[in-house]
Design a protein around this motif. Structure first.
Motif, mmCIF file in Angstrom:
data_model
loop_
_atom_site.group_PDB
_atom_site.id
_atom_site.type_symbol
_atom_site.label_atom_id
_atom_site.label_comp_id
_atom_site.label_asym_id
_atom_site.label_seq_id
_atom_site.Cartn_x
_atom_site.Cartn_y
_atom_site.Cartn_z
ATOM 1 N N THR A 1 -63.534 -64.351 38.364
ATOM 2 C CA THR A 1 -62.574 -65.455 38.236
ATOM 3 C C THR A 1 -62.477 -66.232 39.546
ATOM 4 O O THR A 1 -62.471 -67.470 39.547
ATOM 5 N N LEU A 2 -62.390 -65.479 40.647
ATOM 6 C CA LEU A 2 -62.277 -66.145 41.948
ATOM 7 C C LEU A 2 -63.525 -66.958 42.264
ATOM 8 O O LEU A 2 -63.450 -68.052 42.830
ATOM 9 N N TRP A 3 -64.671 -66.412 41.864
ATOM 10 C CA TRP A 3 -65.928 -67.125 42.098
ATOM 11 C C TRP A 3 -65.949 -68.417 41.285
ATOM 12 O O TRP A 3 -66.360 -69.469 41.760
ATOM 13 N N ASP A 4 -65.450 -68.291 40.039
ATOM 14 C CA ASP A 4 -65.432 -69.453 39.146
ATOM 15 C C ASP A 4 -64.557 -70.588 39.682
ATOM 16 O O ASP A 4 -64.827 -71.753 39.439
ATOM 17 N N THR A 5 -63.465 -70.214 40.389
ATOM 18 C CA THR A 5 -62.543 -71.256 40.881
ATOM 19 C C THR A 5 -63.209 -72.161 41.916
ATOM 20 O O THR A 5 -62.753 -73.284 42.129
ATOM 21 N N GLY A 6 -64.231 -71.675 42.576
ATOM 22 C CA GLY A 6 -64.887 -72.466 43.615
ATOM 23 C C GLY A 6 -64.081 -72.532 44.901
ATOM 24 O O GLY A 6 -64.330 -73.363 45.770
ATOM 25 N N LEU A 7 -63.081 -71.625 45.014
ATOM 26 C CA LEU A 7 -62.259 -71.578 46.230
ATOM 27 C C LEU A 7 -63.087 -71.219 47.454
ATOM 28 O O LEU A 7 -62.790 -71.633 48.566
ATOM 29 N N PHE A 8 -64.096 -70.415 47.226
ATOM 30 C CA PHE A 8 -64.881 -69.888 48.349
ATOM 31 C C PHE A 8 -66.287 -70.490 48.370
ATOM 32 O O PHE A 8 -66.860 -70.774 47.319
ATOM 33 N N ASP A 9 -66.819 -70.657 49.569
ATOM 34 C CA ASP A 9 -68.187 -71.169 49.697
ATOM 35 C C ASP A 9 -69.206 -70.087 49.361
ATOM 36 O O ASP A 9 -70.347 -70.391 49.029
ATOM 37 N N ALA A 10 -68.786 -68.832 49.500
ATOM 38 C CA ALA A 10 -69.706 -67.734 49.174
ATOM 39 C C ALA A 10 -68.922 -66.452 48.905
ATOM 40 O O ALA A 10 -67.814 -66.280 49.410
ATOM 41 N N VAL A 11 -69.522 -65.606 48.084
ATOM 42 C CA VAL A 11 -68.962 -64.269 47.878
ATOM 43 C C VAL A 11 -69.959 -63.277 48.476
ATOM 44 O O VAL A 11 -71.144 -63.305 48.129
ATOM 45 N N VAL A 12 -69.463 -62.456 49.405
ATOM 46 C CA VAL A 12 -70.347 -61.493 50.081
ATOM 47 C C VAL A 12 -70.010 -60.092 49.578
ATOM 48 O O VAL A 12 -68.868 -59.646 49.716
ATOM 49 N N PHE A 13 -70.978 -59.431 48.983
ATOM 50 C CA PHE A 13 -70.766 -58.056 48.517
ATOM 51 C C PHE A 13 -71.237 -57.097 49.596
ATOM 52 O O PHE A 13 -72.364 -57.197 50.075
ATOM 53 N N LEU A 14 -70.344 -56.168 49.951
ATOM 54 C CA LEU A 14 -70.712 -55.169 50.969
ATOM 55 C C LEU A 14 -71.098 -53.862 50.318
ATOM 56 O O LEU A 14 -70.644 -53.541 49.211
ATOM 57 N N SER A 15 -71.895 -53.114 51.038
ATOM 58 C CA SER A 15 -72.339 -51.829 50.506
ATOM 59 C C SER A 15 -72.230 -50.764 51.604
ATOM 60 O O SER A 15 -72.249 -51.088 52.794
ATOM 61 N N ARG A 16 -72.088 -49.516 51.217
ATOM 62 C CA ARG A 16 -72.088 -48.411 52.190
ATOM 63 C C ARG A 16 -73.511 -48.004 52.560
ATOM 64 O O ARG A 16 -73.714 -47.204 53.465
ATOM 65 N N GLU A 17 -74.498 -48.514 51.817
ATOM 66 C CA GLU A 17 -75.895 -48.149 52.049
ATOM 67 C C GLU A 17 -76.663 -49.317 52.662
ATOM 68 O O GLU A 17 -76.504 -50.439 52.184
ATOM 69 N N PRO A 18 -77.491 -49.171 53.640
ATOM 70 C CA PRO A 18 -77.779 -47.908 54.340
ATOM 71 C C PRO A 18 -76.680 -47.482 55.315
ATOM 72 O O PRO A 18 -76.631 -46.351 55.717
ATOM 73 N N ARG A 19 -75.763 -48.428 55.665
ATOM 74 C CA ARG A 19 -74.643 -48.037 56.513
ATOM 75 C C ARG A 19 -73.434 -48.899 56.158
ATOM 76 O O ARG A 19 -73.577 -49.955 55.532
ATOM 77 N N VAL A 20 -72.271 -48.424 56.563
ATOM 78 C CA VAL A 20 -71.032 -49.145 56.269
ATOM 79 C C VAL A 20 -71.136 -50.577 56.781
ATOM 80 O O VAL A 20 -71.587 -50.816 57.901
ATOM 81 N N GLY A 21 -70.774 -51.531 55.913
ATOM 82 C CA GLY A 21 -70.782 -52.934 56.331
ATOM 83 C C GLY A 21 -72.082 -53.650 56.034
ATOM 84 O O GLY A 21 -72.258 -54.797 56.432
ATOM 85 N N SER A 22 -73.024 -52.977 55.324
ATOM 86 C CA SER A 22 -74.300 -53.645 54.989
ATOM 87 C C SER A 22 -74.067 -54.654 53.862
ATOM 88 O O SER A 22 -73.225 -54.441 52.989
ATOM 89 N N ILE A 23 -74.871 -55.723 53.891
ATOM 90 C CA ILE A 23 -74.730 -56.740 52.841
ATOM 91 C C ILE A 23 -75.461 -56.268 51.588
ATOM 92 O O ILE A 23 -76.650 -55.933 51.636
ATOM 93 N N GLY A 24 -74.727 -56.247 50.466
ATOM 94 C CA GLY A 24 -75.337 -55.855 49.193
ATOM 95 C C GLY A 24 -75.924 -57.071 48.495
ATOM 96 O O GLY A 24 -77.061 -57.054 48.043
ATOM 97 N N ALA A 25 -75.141 -58.126 48.408
ATOM 98 C CA ALA A 25 -75.588 -59.360 47.751
ATOM 99 C C ALA A 25 -74.731 -60.520 48.227
ATOM 100 O O ALA A 25 -73.645 -60.305 48.768
ATOM 101 N N ILE A 26 -75.254 -61.722 48.033
ATOM 102 C CA ILE A 26 -74.465 -62.923 48.368
ATOM 103 C C ILE A 26 -74.517 -63.864 47.180
ATOM 104 O O ILE A 26 -75.590 -64.159 46.650
ATOM 105 N N TRP A 27 -73.342 -64.287 46.740
ATOM 106 C CA TRP A 27 -73.284 -65.313 45.689
ATOM 107 C C TRP A 27 -72.840 -66.617 46.346
ATOM 108 O O TRP A 27 -71.744 -66.677 46.910
ATOM 109 N N PRO A 28 -73.642 -67.648 46.278
ATOM 110 C CA PRO A 28 -73.172 -68.935 46.828
ATOM 111 C C PRO A 28 -72.153 -69.563 45.887
ATOM 112 O O PRO A 28 -72.031 -69.156 44.738
#
Lengths: 166, 302
Positions: free
Chosen positions: B267-294
């Motif tokens: 829903t938040l992505w749909d609103t267009g409030l943000f320029d990007a959504v950054v998904f974080l992952s614990r792998e390979p280490r805490v704070g790694s980028i999992g995916a980015i949605w523009p």
């Protein structure tokens, strides 16, 4: 020489009289100071929501007669070793002028101090303040009278002794 | 900055300090539960706390005592936090509190019968911001409004803190609305974490009021908030965006591939409030980028 000796005996008698009356005066002083201290803590706790050891530390600076007790309480709380009741018990143990009933009122306050929301803390401090006010009033009537009586009697004994000696 | 166990009663503090230094540097959580041995959780293992060869456990009374010590015997100052299920220690360390809710007028006013405490260590991981900024810029995302999404313990708050510092050091005026005192670790007027030379911190403010105050009074280029809540928060964000302020926010959520249509993240992505959504992952280490949605809006228009 005789006059000098007489003067010395009178001064000594007045000094001993003050010394004997001191615990009674001290109790009255401590109770009135604790009463003021309870009132002083209300805005620090209810309005500023200041942590207890900080609030007590400020009270210690504001009320020098309570400094030894409050400093000890603050030290124990900061060391994280004892709870508030134990810290107060240790602190109050340093002051022999307080009577059992006085300690009871202050320890009752310590049991609940810091353990509830600000509204309850304000009520607790106000109740303690009024109980201490009552004790201070009693002390003013009984203890100060006792202190004055002791001081007068001992001073007069000194004067009588001087008259006899002369 | 002191570790969270420094604020425990001496018995527990000393036992934890006796734990192997290698484990201690990697500890993420220390969990106290009623009648169960205390456990230390690192990134990859779980260690039972021992003293002189014996496992250390807590009972209900001891848990209450530990909580009293953690709140500096000043529960009145921490009731607002406790009713939300946590307390924050100096330095931004958070203690999750599990107990029985006490309700009044349908609202939780405090907790009693404490059965568990979870000390979470706040950490600074230097250099966490640069790869994220680099990855976003490489994908052509030039705006600074980002939503950071991850499950718990994947480094959202740590990343937000690092990004706030990075933007501040880049010259942007940053305001951190630190509702739970975790980002800045502010304590008695002193910041636990350095957030850059151009950063103001609104500590203990709820997000809606904090965002409004920041926009009206502090003139920020960027507002940073942790753990986005409901619709009210979203409206506040929208008003900030209309005012021309960028938003850096985080929210709990699944991995990018597990996001359901209609979920909060979607829903938040749909609103267009943000320029990007950054998904974080614990792998390979805490704070790694999992995916980015523009930004969806940008994608559609551009």
């Amino acid at each position: 020489m005789r006059w000098m000796g007489g003067l010395f005996v009178i001064v000594a008698a007045i000094y001993v009289g003050r010394l004997m009356g001191r615990p009674y005066r001290r109790r009255w002083l401590l109770l009135t100071t604790w009463e003021r201290c309870a009132g002083f803590l209300i805005p620090l706790i209810a309005w500023h929501r200041m942590p207890l050891s900080q609030a007590l530390s400020r009270a210690s600076r504001a009320y020098p007669p309570l400094s030894p007790i409050l400093d000890r309480v603050v030290r124990e709380l900061d060391a994280r070793e004892s709870d508030v009741v134990a810290a107060f018990r240790h602190g109050l143990g340093m002051e022999p002028a307080l009577q059992h009933g006085d300690r009871e009122v202050l320890e009752d306050m310590a049991v609940k101090l810091g353990t509830s929301s600000v509204e309850f803390q304000s009520d607790l401090l106000r109740t303690t303040e009024s109980r201490l006010h009552q004790l201070a009033q009693e002390s003013r009537v009984v203890d100060l009278k006792q202190a004055r009586l002791l001081e007068t009697l001992i001073s007069l004994s000194g004067v009588a002794l001087v008259i006899l000696l002369l | 900055m002191a570790e969270p166990w420094r604020y425990l009663p001496p018995r527990w503090r000393d036992a934890i300090l006796n734990v192997d230094a290698d484990i201690l540097t990697r500890v993420e959580e220390i969990r106290f539960r009623t009648d169960v041995p205390v456990r230390l959780y690192t990134d990859c293992e779980c260690v039972v706390l021992q003293h002189q060869g014996r496992e250390m456990a807590t009972d209900a009374q001891e848990l209450r005592r530990i909580l009293e010590v953690l709140v500096d015997h000043s529960l009145y100052a921490r009731v607002d936090e406790l009713r939300q299920g946590f307390i924050t220690l100096p330095g931004g360390h958070r203690v999750g509190v599990a107990g029985r809710a006490v309700r009044q007028g349908g609202e939780v006013i405090t907790q009693t019968d404490i059965t568990g405490l979870n000390l979470r260590c706040a950490r600074v991981i230097r250099g966490l911001a640069e790869p994220v900024v680099g990855a976003l810029r490489n994908r052509g995302i030039l705006g600074n409004s980002w939503l950071v999404v991850s499950p718990p313990r994947a480094g959202k708050t740590t990343l937000l803190r690092e990004l706030a510092r990075w933007f501040s050091e880049s010259g942007l005026r940053v305001t951190v609305v630190d509702e739970r005192l975790e980002i800045a670790g502010l304590w008695s007027g002193t910041q636990g974490f350095f957030l850059g030379p151009h950063t103001d911190v609104l500590s203990g403010w709820d997000k809606v009021q904090g965002i409004a105050t920041a926009v009206r009074c502090l003139g920020p280029d960027l507002i940073v908030i942790d753990e986005l809540g409901g619709i009210a928060d979203e409206k506040a964000l929208l008003s900030a965006r209309y005012a021309g302020v960028d938003i850096l926010a985080s929210i709990h959520g699944p991995r990018a591939q597990d996001v359901h249509p209609g979920s909060r993240v979607q829903t938040l992505w749909d609103t267009g409030l943000f320029d990007a959504v950054v998904f974080l992952s614990r792998e390979p280490r805490v704070g790694s980028i999992g995916a980015i949605w523009p930004c969806k809006v940008g994608e559609e228009s551009g």
